[in-house]
Scaffold this motif. Structure first.
Motif, PDB file in Angstrom:
ATOM      1  N   LYS A   3       0.817  -1.209   0.000  1.00  6.16           N
ATOM      2  CA  LYS A   3       0.000   0.000   0.000  1.00  6.16           C
ATOM      3  C   LYS A   3       0.850   1.257   0.000  1.00  6.16           C
ATOM      4  O   LYS A   3       0.430   2.301  -0.470  1.00  6.16           O
ATOM      5  CB  LYS A   3      -0.926  -0.005   1.207  1.00  6.16           C
ATOM      6  CG  LYS A   3      -1.979  -1.063   1.114  1.00  6.16           C
ATOM      7  CD  LYS A   3      -2.948  -1.007   2.243  1.00  6.16           C
ATOM      8  CE  LYS A   3      -3.946  -2.118   2.044  1.00  6.16           C
ATOM      9  NZ  LYS A   3      -5.129  -1.971   2.825  1.00  6.16           N
ATOM     10  N   ARG A  24      -7.317   1.998  -5.003  1.00  2.00           N
ATOM     11  CA  ARG A  24      -7.868   1.629  -3.685  1.00  2.00           C
ATOM     12  C   ARG A  24      -9.084   0.715  -3.829  1.00  2.00           C
ATOM     13  O   ARG A  24      -9.274  -0.209  -3.043  1.00  2.00           O
ATOM     14  CB  ARG A  24      -8.247   2.872  -2.886  1.00  2.00           C
ATOM     15  CG  ARG A  24      -7.098   3.749  -2.527  1.00  2.00           C
ATOM     16  CD  ARG A  24      -6.262   3.181  -1.422  1.00  2.00           C
ATOM     17  NE  ARG A  24      -5.270   4.170  -1.014  1.00  2.00           N
ATOM     18  CZ  ARG A  24      -4.072   3.856  -0.590  1.00  2.00           C
ATOM     19  NH1 ARG A  24      -3.708   2.609  -0.489  1.00  2.00           N
ATOM     20  NH2 ARG A  24      -3.218   4.790  -0.260  1.00  2.00           N
ATOM     21  N   GLU A  27      -7.763  -2.679  -4.610  1.00  2.00           N
ATOM     22  CA  GLU A  27      -7.212  -3.280  -3.397  1.00  2.00           C
ATOM     23  C   GLU A  27      -8.321  -3.812  -2.498  1.00  2.00           C
ATOM     24  O   GLU A  27      -8.201  -4.887  -1.915  1.00  2.00           O
ATOM     25  CB  GLU A  27      -6.391  -2.261  -2.603  1.00  2.00           C
ATOM     26  CG  GLU A  27      -5.016  -2.027  -3.115  1.00  2.00           C
ATOM     27  CD  GLU A  27      -4.252  -1.030  -2.246  1.00  2.00           C
ATOM     28  OE1 GLU A  27      -4.886  -0.203  -1.556  1.00  2.00           O
ATOM     29  OE2 GLU A  27      -3.024  -1.103  -2.271  1.00  2.00           O
ATOM     30  N   ASN A  55      -3.863  -9.602  -8.161  1.00  2.00           N
ATOM     31  CA  ASN A  55      -2.692  -8.806  -7.781  1.00  2.00           C
ATOM     32  C   ASN A  55      -1.896  -8.368  -9.004  1.00  2.00           C
ATOM     33  O   ASN A  55      -1.384  -7.252  -9.047  1.00  2.00           O
ATOM     34  CB  ASN A  55      -1.807  -9.578  -6.805  1.00  2.00           C
ATOM     35  CG  ASN A  55      -2.333  -9.518  -5.394  1.00  2.00           C
ATOM     36  OD1 ASN A  55      -2.745  -8.474  -4.924  1.00  2.00           O
ATOM     37  ND2 ASN A  55      -2.333 -10.652  -4.714  1.00  2.00           N
TER      38      ASN A  55
END
Length: 73
Positions: A3, A24, A27, A55
């Motif tokens: 992050k 974000r 994520e 990912n």
């Protein structure tokens, strides 16, 4: 992707507010999928493959956002 890479991109001026929001959101999707996949206490081979794919997509998106100089000029 850690992050702090996103925070570093913001600090260096490589990412816009909209790009950070998109990263974000991605994520959050990964974390949600991981949490749901680990409900039974383990990750199956398919779940691990899906996490790797998610990912990789996040990393690709981050790289394209930080290297899109044409849009920033």
């Amino acid at each position: 992707m850690p992050k702090n890479a996103i925070a570093r991109g913001v600090a260096m001026g490589q990412l816009t507010v909209y790009e950070v929001k998109a990263l974000r959101v991605q994520e959050a999707k990964i974390e949600r999928f991981k949490r749901l996949a680990l409900r039974d206490g383990r990750l199956s081979r398919a779940e691990r493959a899906k996490l790797r794919q998610m990912n990789a997509k996040l990393k690709t998106q981050y790289m394209s956002f930080t290297r899109n100089r044409v849009r920033r000029l």
